[in-house]
Design an enzyme around this catalytic site. Structure first.
Site, PDB file in Angstrom:
ATOM      1  N   GLY A  42       3.030   6.013  -2.727  1.00  0.00           N
ATOM      2  CA  GLY A  42       4.200   6.799  -3.120  1.00  0.00           C
ATOM      3  C   GLY A  42       4.325   6.923  -4.628  1.00  0.00           C
ATOM      4  N   GLY A  89       0.818  -1.223   0.000  1.00  0.00           N
ATOM      5  CA  GLY A  89       0.000   0.000   0.000  1.00  0.00           C
ATOM      6  C   GLY A  89       0.844   1.262   0.000  1.00  0.00           C
ATOM      7  CB  CYS A  90       3.760   2.274   2.028  1.00  0.00           C
ATOM      8  SG  CYS A  90       2.913   2.066   3.610  1.00  0.00           S
ATOM      9  CB  THR A  91       5.133   0.336  -2.847  1.00  0.00           C
ATOM     10  OG1 THR A  91       6.071  -0.130  -1.865  1.00  0.00           O
ATOM     11  CG2 THR A  91       5.812   0.428  -4.204  1.00  0.00           C
TER      12      THR A  91
END
Length: 157
Positions: free
Chosen positions: A49, A44-46
């Site tokens: 970003g 999710g963070c990738t």
């Protein structure tokens, strides 16, 4: 004290990638998007970003700087930034001072265990350092587009 919509955000200083130290006061005159995320190099963070990366030119055109922030180390951030070719800096908040300011540390559950973690959240600060919009408990799909639309509208105001 936590941030409040339509109120100035308290100045902070924190270490970031590329050997930088980010302070809110040094960014006066620019709009600022600060997005908090739980952990470098997780799915999710990738994806989040990458969304900010892919829209970076549009944010720049709207006089808006972007900063990602998590509790990961600068070394972890540098690897994540390099691997994903992020054109913006990532702030390391190991002592959680900025997380506390924005009140993004929440009780979370994973596999039945409770722990304190970063609640995925994004904040839009105007060129005078006033918080204009916040998104808490963010779901990644469509989020970057919503933030970009808000930044563009604020820049025109």
């Amino acid at each position: 004290m936590a941030v409040v919509i339509d109120q100035p955000v308290a100045d902070f200083e924190a270490p970031a990638t590329s050997g930088q130290t980010v302070s809110l006061s040094a960014l006066k005159g620019k709009q600022v998007v600060i997005y908090f995320y739980p952990k470098d190099s997780t799915p999710g963070c990738t994806t989040e970003g990458q969304g900010f990366r892919d829209q970076y030119a549009a944010f720049q055109a709207a006089n808006t700087e972007i900063f990602g922030i998590s509790r990961d180390s600068l070394k972890s951030h540098e690897n994540f930034k390099c691997k994903q070719t992020f054109p913006f800096e990532l702030i390391s908040d190991k002592d959680e001072a900025v997380c506390q300011l924005f009140d993004v540390i929440k009780l979370k559950k994973l596999y039945g265990k409770e722990y304190l973690g970063v609640d995925r959240s994004t904040f839009l600060i105007d060129k005078n350092g006033v918080l204009r919009q916040e998104w808490r408990g963010v779901k990644v799909p469509g989020h970057v587009d919503a933030v970009l639309a808000a930044a563009q509208a604020l820049n025109k105001a």
